[in-house]
Write a protein that holds these residues in place. Structure first.
Motif, PDB file in Angstrom:
ATOM      1  N   MET A 233       0.870  -1.219   0.152  1.00 50.47           N
ATOM      2  CA  MET A 233      -0.049   0.007  -0.158  1.00 50.47           C
ATOM      3  C   MET A 233       0.737   1.310   0.052  1.00 50.47           C
ATOM      4  O   MET A 233       0.637   2.145  -0.848  1.00 50.47           O
ATOM      5  N   ARG A 234       1.922   1.312   0.608  1.00 54.59           N
ATOM      6  CA  ARG A 234       3.145   2.294   0.701  1.00 54.59           C
ATOM      7  C   ARG A 234       3.337   2.814  -0.781  1.00 54.59           C
ATOM      8  O   ARG A 234       3.561   3.769  -1.194  1.00 54.59           O
ATOM      9  N   ASP A 235       3.741   1.705  -1.690  1.00 57.88           N
ATOM     10  CA  ASP A 235       4.152   1.869  -2.882  1.00 57.88           C
ATOM     11  C   ASP A 235       3.060   2.405  -3.811  1.00 57.88           C
ATOM     12  O   ASP A 235       3.073   3.525  -4.555  1.00 57.88           O
ATOM     13  N   LEU A 236       1.704   1.897  -3.580  1.00 59.70           N
ATOM     14  CA  LEU A 236       0.439   2.513  -4.235  1.00 59.70           C
ATOM     15  C   LEU A 236       0.184   3.898  -3.978  1.00 59.70           C
ATOM     16  O   LEU A 236       0.056   4.904  -4.645  1.00 59.70           O
ATOM     17  N   LYS A 237       0.329   4.328  -2.705  1.00 54.94           N
ATOM     18  CA  LYS A 237       0.093   5.649  -2.173  1.00 54.94           C
ATOM     19  C   LYS A 237       1.294   6.626  -2.687  1.00 54.94           C
ATOM     20  O   LYS A 237       1.081   7.604  -3.013  1.00 54.94           O
TER      21      LYS A 237
END
Length: 62
Positions: A25-29
């Motif tokens: 999710m960090r990557d997507l954010k």
């Protein structure tokens, strides 16, 4: 279909980022800004990300 309405982010954009290496999710954010505002989309975005990772694993295993 839109997943995040705060920042118009679609399922296809999330799936595309997963194919391009986003694995958290960090990557997507960072890449899309998903779940950066109100956070209501986080659960659905997480589910789509995991589905995409599963599809990639199946393709690479077969």
């Amino acid at each position: 279909m839109y997943v995040c309405v705060c920042r118009p982010i679609t399922e296809n954009q999330i799936r595309s980022e997963v194919k391009n290496g986003a694995c958290s999710m960090r990557d997507l954010k960072q890449r899309l800004g998903v779940a950066a505002c109100c956070g209501k989309c986080a659960r659905h975005a997480y589910q789509i990300m995991n589905e995409g990772k599963s599809e990639i694993a199946c393709l690479t295993a077969g």
